[in-house]
Write a protein that holds these residues in place. Structure first.
Motif, mmCIF file in Angstrom:
data_model
loop_
_atom_site.group_PDB
_atom_site.id
_atom_site.type_symbol
_atom_site.label_atom_id
_atom_site.label_comp_id
_atom_site.label_asym_id
_atom_site.label_seq_id
_atom_site.Cartn_x
_atom_site.Cartn_y
_atom_site.Cartn_z
ATOM 1 N N ILE A 71 0.776 -5.887 3.703
ATOM 2 C CA ILE A 71 0.504 -7.153 3.560
ATOM 3 C C ILE A 71 -0.552 -7.463 2.429
ATOM 4 O O ILE A 71 -1.378 -7.088 3.096
ATOM 5 C CB ILE A 71 0.556 -8.558 4.452
ATOM 6 N N THR A 72 -0.640 -7.816 1.157
ATOM 7 C CA THR A 72 -1.589 -8.293 0.007
ATOM 8 C C THR A 72 -1.699 -9.723 0.192
ATOM 9 O O THR A 72 -1.268 -10.174 -0.115
ATOM 10 C CB THR A 72 -0.912 -7.277 -0.754
ATOM 11 N N THR A 73 -3.256 -9.742 -0.149
ATOM 12 C CA THR A 73 -2.956 -11.415 -0.282
ATOM 13 C C THR A 73 -3.597 -11.462 -1.319
ATOM 14 O O THR A 73 -3.736 -12.870 -1.935
ATOM 15 C CB THR A 73 -4.213 -11.870 0.801
ATOM 16 N N GLU A 74 -4.594 -11.029 -2.481
ATOM 17 C CA GLU A 74 -5.319 -10.675 -3.846
ATOM 18 C C GLU A 74 -3.956 -10.138 -4.812
ATOM 19 O O GLU A 74 -3.441 -10.435 -5.888
ATOM 20 C CB GLU A 74 -6.120 -10.237 -3.835
ATOM 21 N N LEU A 75 -3.803 -8.720 -4.548
ATOM 22 C CA LEU A 75 -2.891 -7.599 -5.893
ATOM 23 C C LEU A 75 -1.324 -8.040 -5.252
ATOM 24 O O LEU A 75 -0.894 -8.002 -4.906
ATOM 25 C CB LEU A 75 -3.556 -6.261 -5.360
ATOM 26 N N GLU A 76 -1.304 -8.464 -6.940
ATOM 27 C CA GLU A 76 0.403 -7.678 -7.339
ATOM 28 C C GLU A 76 1.051 -6.291 -6.675
ATOM 29 O O GLU A 76 0.508 -5.807 -6.261
ATOM 30 C CB GLU A 76 0.618 -7.968 -7.945
ATOM 31 N N ASN A 77 2.480 -6.393 -5.789
ATOM 32 C CA ASN A 77 2.784 -5.374 -5.874
ATOM 33 C C ASN A 77 2.858 -4.008 -6.284
ATOM 34 O O ASN A 77 2.510 -3.258 -6.429
ATOM 35 C CB ASN A 77 4.667 -5.134 -5.295
ATOM 36 N N SER A 78 2.513 -4.614 -7.352
ATOM 37 C CA SER A 78 3.006 -3.920 -9.215
ATOM 38 C C SER A 78 1.379 -2.922 -8.836
ATOM 39 O O SER A 78 1.488 -1.176 -8.791
ATOM 40 C CB SER A 78 3.284 -3.770 -9.936
ATOM 41 N N GLU A 79 0.254 -3.239 -8.575
ATOM 42 C CA GLU A 79 -0.589 -2.742 -8.510
ATOM 43 C C GLU A 79 -1.076 -2.056 -7.603
ATOM 44 O O GLU A 79 -1.953 -1.203 -6.681
ATOM 45 C CB GLU A 79 -2.013 -4.036 -7.756
ATOM 46 N N ILE A 80 0.058 -2.427 -6.228
ATOM 47 C CA ILE A 80 -0.253 -1.717 -5.204
ATOM 48 C C ILE A 80 0.885 -0.565 -4.836
ATOM 49 O O ILE A 80 -0.420 0.360 -4.567
ATOM 50 C CB ILE A 80 -0.088 -2.877 -3.096
ATOM 51 N N GLN A 81 1.554 -0.396 -5.755
ATOM 52 C CA GLN A 81 2.084 0.870 -6.055
ATOM 53 C C GLN A 81 1.321 1.416 -6.579
ATOM 54 O O GLN A 81 1.522 2.804 -7.079
ATOM 55 C CB GLN A 81 3.378 0.034 -6.437
ATOM 56 N N THR A 82 0.321 1.169 -7.264
ATOM 57 C CA THR A 82 -0.486 1.918 -8.760
ATOM 58 C C THR A 82 -1.204 2.929 -7.573
ATOM 59 O O THR A 82 -1.515 4.391 -7.317
ATOM 60 C CB THR A 82 -0.986 1.650 -9.333
ATOM 61 N N MET A 83 -1.483 1.818 -6.027
ATOM 62 C CA MET A 83 -3.011 3.091 -5.494
ATOM 63 C C MET A 83 -2.174 3.458 -4.812
ATOM 64 O O MET A 83 -2.459 4.946 -4.265
ATOM 65 C CB MET A 83 -3.271 1.457 -4.546
ATOM 66 N N VAL A 84 -0.785 3.428 -4.287
ATOM 67 C CA VAL A 84 -0.118 4.546 -3.499
ATOM 68 C C VAL A 84 0.392 5.768 -3.988
ATOM 69 O O VAL A 84 -0.051 6.714 -3.544
ATOM 70 C CB VAL A 84 1.318 4.214 -3.140
ATOM 71 N N VAL A 85 0.749 5.653 -5.266
ATOM 72 C CA VAL A 85 0.707 6.841 -6.318
ATOM 73 C C VAL A 85 -0.326 7.380 -6.170
ATOM 74 O O VAL A 85 -0.558 8.619 -6.327
ATOM 75 C CB VAL A 85 0.839 6.882 -7.647
ATOM 76 N N ALA A 86 -1.506 7.304 -6.643
ATOM 77 C CA ALA A 86 -2.489 7.768 -7.140
ATOM 78 C C ALA A 86 -3.276 8.505 -5.749
ATOM 79 O O ALA A 86 -3.810 9.047 -5.126
ATOM 80 C CB ALA A 86 -4.293 7.108 -7.702
ATOM 81 N N HIS A 87 -2.567 7.032 -4.692
ATOM 82 C CA HIS A 87 -3.076 8.514 -2.927
ATOM 83 C C HIS A 87 -2.865 9.663 -2.636
ATOM 84 O O HIS A 87 -2.738 10.740 -2.267
ATOM 85 C CB HIS A 87 -3.050 7.368 -1.451
ATOM 86 N N LEU A 88 -1.005 9.382 -2.934
ATOM 87 C CA LEU A 88 -0.404 10.526 -2.514
ATOM 88 C C LEU A 88 -0.496 11.356 -3.656
ATOM 89 O O LEU A 88 -0.939 12.789 -3.521
ATOM 90 C CB LEU A 88 0.686 10.203 -2.723
ATOM 91 N N SER A 89 -1.398 11.855 -4.440
ATOM 92 C CA SER A 89 -1.487 12.259 -5.606
ATOM 93 C C SER A 89 -2.639 13.488 -5.982
ATOM 94 O O SER A 89 -2.742 14.221 -6.536
ATOM 95 C CB SER A 89 -0.609 11.976 -7.299
#
Length: 210
Positions: A71-89
């Motif tokens: 659940i994100t209260t500040e960032l949009e889904n697309s911003e979270i998805q970029t974080m996920v790519v950075a985390h995995l890669s």
């Protein structure tokens, strides 16, 4: 034994005994110190079984493939998805946003996206910009039951206009309102038998201890 799923960091997992069902963990930090990124990283650790190891320079199995709600209260889904790519890669988020990565790094980014696509049912990102007690109760309960969620991560607990409106007649202090949100999350963890992680924001006069 009273041990949950492993979290990021062997020391932290040992101290906390992992992500245990029916438990609520709160991580407190000042503004701008990465509470959302911390929650996102922990959510990814449980949701995706693979991550790039920077030391060994290869993909490794982390051992998890759980159904996770973020659940994100500040960032949009697309911003979270970029974080996920950075985390995995293992590639700096700024490099991804600016497109300043090398050819080998581009290959890793594509592989990370492929992992996200293959395990797309494992991480559900839900944007709740103005949460109150009623919203948390209804949305978390609905999503956990309908999506078979095993762990819930919420970036952090804070007051909002909806929360103030919900209890406007009672004239409660801000700390009491935050306690109501925390109690709601704790009750949901018990009721639904899931692990819940969230954060709180401390003020600028908070003291660091070495």
């Amino acid at each position: 034994p009273e041990i949950g799923y492993s979290l990021q960091g062997d020391i932290f997992t040992t101290i906390s005994r992992g992500a245990r069902k029916a438990k609520l963990y709160l991580a407190s930090a000042r503004s701008g110190l990465g509470k959302t990124r911390l929650a996102t990283g922990q959510a990814c650790h449980l949701a995706y079984p693979y991550r790039w190891n920077l030391q060994k320079e290869r993909w490794e199995v982390t051992g998890h493939a759980k159904r996770v709600l973020l659940i994100t209260t500040e960032l949009e889904n697309s911003e979270i998805q970029t974080m996920v790519v950075a985390h995995l890669s293992g590639i700096n988020e700024e490099k991804i946003l600016n497109g300043k990565y090398s050819i080998p790094e581009e290959k890793r980014i594509k592989e990370a996206i492929a992992i996200m696509e293959y395990y797309k049912e494992n991480l559900l990102i839900y944007h709740m910009p103005d949460p109150n007690v009623t919203q948390l109760n209804s949305n978390i309960r609905r999503l956990v039951i309908s999506k078979q969620i095993e762990a819930v991560f919420m970036d952090y607990i804070h007051t909002s206009s909806q929360l103030l409106t919900e209890f406007s007649g009672l004239k409660l202090r801000e700390d009491v309102l935050l306690l109501l949100l925390t109690t709601t999350l704790k009750n949901l963890a018990n009721e639904l038998d899931v692990f819940i992680w969230s954060g709180t924001q401390v003020n600028a006069t908070e003291v660091d201890i070495d």
